[in-house]
Design an enzyme around this catalytic site. Structure first.
Site, PDB file in Angstrom:
ATOM      1  N   GLU A 287     -38.101  94.884 -17.168  1.00  0.00           N
ATOM      2  CA  GLU A 287     -38.164  93.901 -18.274  1.00  0.00           C
ATOM      3  C   GLU A 287     -39.573  93.958 -18.880  1.00  0.00           C
ATOM      4  O   GLU A 287     -40.562  94.122 -18.154  1.00  0.00           O
ATOM      5  CB  GLU A 287     -37.922  92.503 -17.677  1.00  0.00           C
ATOM      6  CG  GLU A 287     -38.119  91.336 -18.637  1.00  0.00           C
ATOM      7  CD  GLU A 287     -38.147  89.968 -17.907  1.00  0.00           C
ATOM      8  OE1 GLU A 287     -38.668  89.887 -16.773  1.00  0.00           O
ATOM      9  OE2 GLU A 287     -37.654  88.993 -18.505  1.00  0.00           O
TER      10      GLU A 287
ATOM     11  N   LYS B  33     -31.664  88.753 -23.637  1.00  0.00           N
ATOM     12  CA  LYS B  33     -31.618  87.879 -22.450  1.00  0.00           C
ATOM     13  C   LYS B  33     -31.047  86.500 -22.776  1.00  0.00           C
ATOM     14  O   LYS B  33     -31.504  85.828 -23.709  1.00  0.00           O
ATOM     15  CB  LYS B  33     -33.028  87.751 -21.866  1.00  0.00           C
ATOM     16  CG  LYS B  33     -33.126  87.001 -20.556  1.00  0.00           C
ATOM     17  CD  LYS B  33     -34.559  87.114 -20.016  1.00  0.00           C
ATOM     18  CE  LYS B  33     -34.788  86.413 -18.716  1.00  0.00           C
ATOM     19  NZ  LYS B  33     -36.185  86.591 -18.243  1.00  0.00           N
TER      20      LYS B  33
ATOM     21  N   ASN C  69     -39.479  90.658 -14.052  1.00  0.00           N
ATOM     22  CA  ASN C  69     -40.867  90.299 -13.727  1.00  0.00           C
ATOM     23  C   ASN C  69     -40.753  88.972 -12.997  1.00  0.00           C
ATOM     24  O   ASN C  69     -40.492  87.929 -13.619  1.00  0.00           O
ATOM     25  CB  ASN C  69     -41.704  90.038 -14.986  1.00  0.00           C
ATOM     26  CG  ASN C  69     -42.037  91.285 -15.778  1.00  0.00           C
ATOM     27  OD1 ASN C  69     -43.143  91.802 -15.724  1.00  0.00           O
ATOM     28  ND2 ASN C  69     -41.077  91.754 -16.560  1.00  0.00           N
TER      29      ASN C  69
HETATM   30  N1  CDV Z   1     -38.835  86.847 -15.936  1.00  0.00           N
HETATM   31  C1  CDV Z   1     -38.012  85.998 -15.257  1.00  0.00           C
HETATM   32  O1  CDV Z   1     -36.910  85.698 -15.719  1.00  0.00           O
HETATM   33  N2  CDV Z   1     -38.457  85.527 -14.098  1.00  0.00           N
HETATM   34  C2  CDV Z   1     -37.731  84.570 -13.294  1.00  0.00           C
HETATM   35  C3  CDV Z   1     -38.684  83.660 -12.563  1.00  0.00           C
HETATM   36  C4  CDV Z   1     -39.291  82.680 -13.468  1.00  0.00           C
HETATM   37  C5  CDV Z   1     -37.985  82.901 -11.455  1.00  0.00           C
HETATM   38  C6  CDV Z   1     -36.825  85.260 -12.291  1.00  0.00           C
HETATM   39  O2  CDV Z   1     -35.676  84.832 -12.186  1.00  0.00           O
HETATM   40  O3  CDV Z   1     -37.264  86.158 -11.577  1.00  0.00           O
END
Ligand code: CDV
Length: 318
Positions: A49, A126, A196
């Site tokens: 991502e 997303k 991430n």
């Molecule tokens: N980039 C994300 O979507 N990160 C979320 C964190 C915030 C929990 C994840 O689900 O990994």
């Protein structure tokens, strides 16, 4: 026993991308890993991502500043074109996550699937955006996906490409069973996800080890319950002091991990995945046509939040 249907799947984990790192540096790293993936006979390589920049939603800034610094106005663009050219030269497909700014000035957290001819065959924006839109001044860092991105408007779709029926999602989407079920109901045999995941949770004092545990358990359960392979690519390590988990994996339809990264650096993992393994699960325990009972699942689409208990349709036996 089914006739095997194998494709070479590589997952290219990225170590940190710092604020000072530019697109050219990111693309050079992706190209090196694409070469390695090909040398291991991959048909497809999965990148993370927001692979072209640091994980910028951790920083408070105006939307315009974020757009200027971190968003792509077209894809491919001049900076990313060498990656597309290399994919064509090597004959390899790829999944790439990036921040997309549309001509209408809408902002999305986006992933594309590119085939071996360099054509974008699928785009995903997303849907499950985590975090907040306000400035949390006392937090050690921000998670501003709700400020910088619109909720994806393309739905969960699949593409027949690279020898498989492929579905995509991004990071937090992987924690939601609805993501994978909507993909598997369209015949997805392989799901791709980049992520991430910060090691610390700014909302509550979550033990760090749970970040890896919940990441893996979500992917393993989802692969099994939907009879599909999953390739998951992290951007990880310490980006300017902000640590994110690694744990890039290739998961089989049995829920077993076929390959897993062992570093928090740029690292390519690979498996020669047999899509026929998924057919076996789809024919038996997860034969949807035979066993699903959607008439009992209505709440899933009728409700967002949990609500009152529904009345039983019949009195239980005395
Ligand atoms: N980039 C994300 O979507 N990160 C979320 C964190 C915030 C929990 C994840 O689900 O990994």
């Amino acid at each position: 026993m089914k006739t095997s249907r194998k494709i070479g799947l590589a997952v290219a984990q990225m170590g940190p991308m710092h604020l000072a790192d530019d697109r050219a540096a990111a693309v050079a790293r992706l190209m090196e890993m694409m070469r390695e993936a090909k040398s291991r006979s991959a048909d497809l390589v999965v990148f993370p991502e927001l692979a072209l920049t640091t994980f910028f939603p951790r920083y408070w800034m105006l939307e315009k500043e974020a757009e200027d610094k971190f968003f792509e106005k077209s894809m491919p663009n001049a900076a990313v074109q060498p990656l597309f050219d290399l994919a064509v030269e090597l004959g390899i497909g790829f999944y790439l996550g990036y921040a997309e700014l549309t001509p209408e000035r809408r902002r999305f957290n986006t992933a594309i699937l590119v085939d071996k001819t360099g054509r974008i065959v699928q785009k995903y924006r997303k849907i499950h955006l985590p975090g907040h839109a306000d400035h949390k001044v006392n937090a050690p860092f921000q998670h501003l996906e709700k400020k910088f991105f619109d909720v994806g408007d393309l739905g969960f779709t699949v593409a027949d490409a690279l020898g498989a029926t492929i579905g995509m999602c991004i990071c937090n989407d992987r924690r939601w069973p609805e993501t994978w079920r909507v993909l598997s109901l369209q015949g997805a045999e392989l799901g791709l996800v980049g992520y991430n995941t910060p090691s610390w949770n700014i909302h509550w004092n979550e033990p760090v080890h749970l970040r890896m545990h919940t990441h893996l358990i979500a992917l393993q359960a989802s692969a099994y319950q939907n009879a599909m392979w999953i390739g998951a690519a992290a951007k990880c390590g310490s980006e300017d002091g902000f640590h994110m988990i690694g744990g890039s994996v290739i998961v089989a339809p049995s829920g077993e991990i076929a390959a897993q990264s062992s570093s928090e650096e740029d690292e390519v993992i690979f498996a020669n995945i047999d899509l026929a393994i998924g057919d076996t699960f789809r024919e038996h325990v997860f034969n949807f046509a035979k066993h699903r009972r959607p008439e009992h699942y209505r709440l899933i689409v009728e409700r967002t939040a949990a609500g009152p208990a529904v009345k039983p349709t019949e009195s239980p036996p005395e």
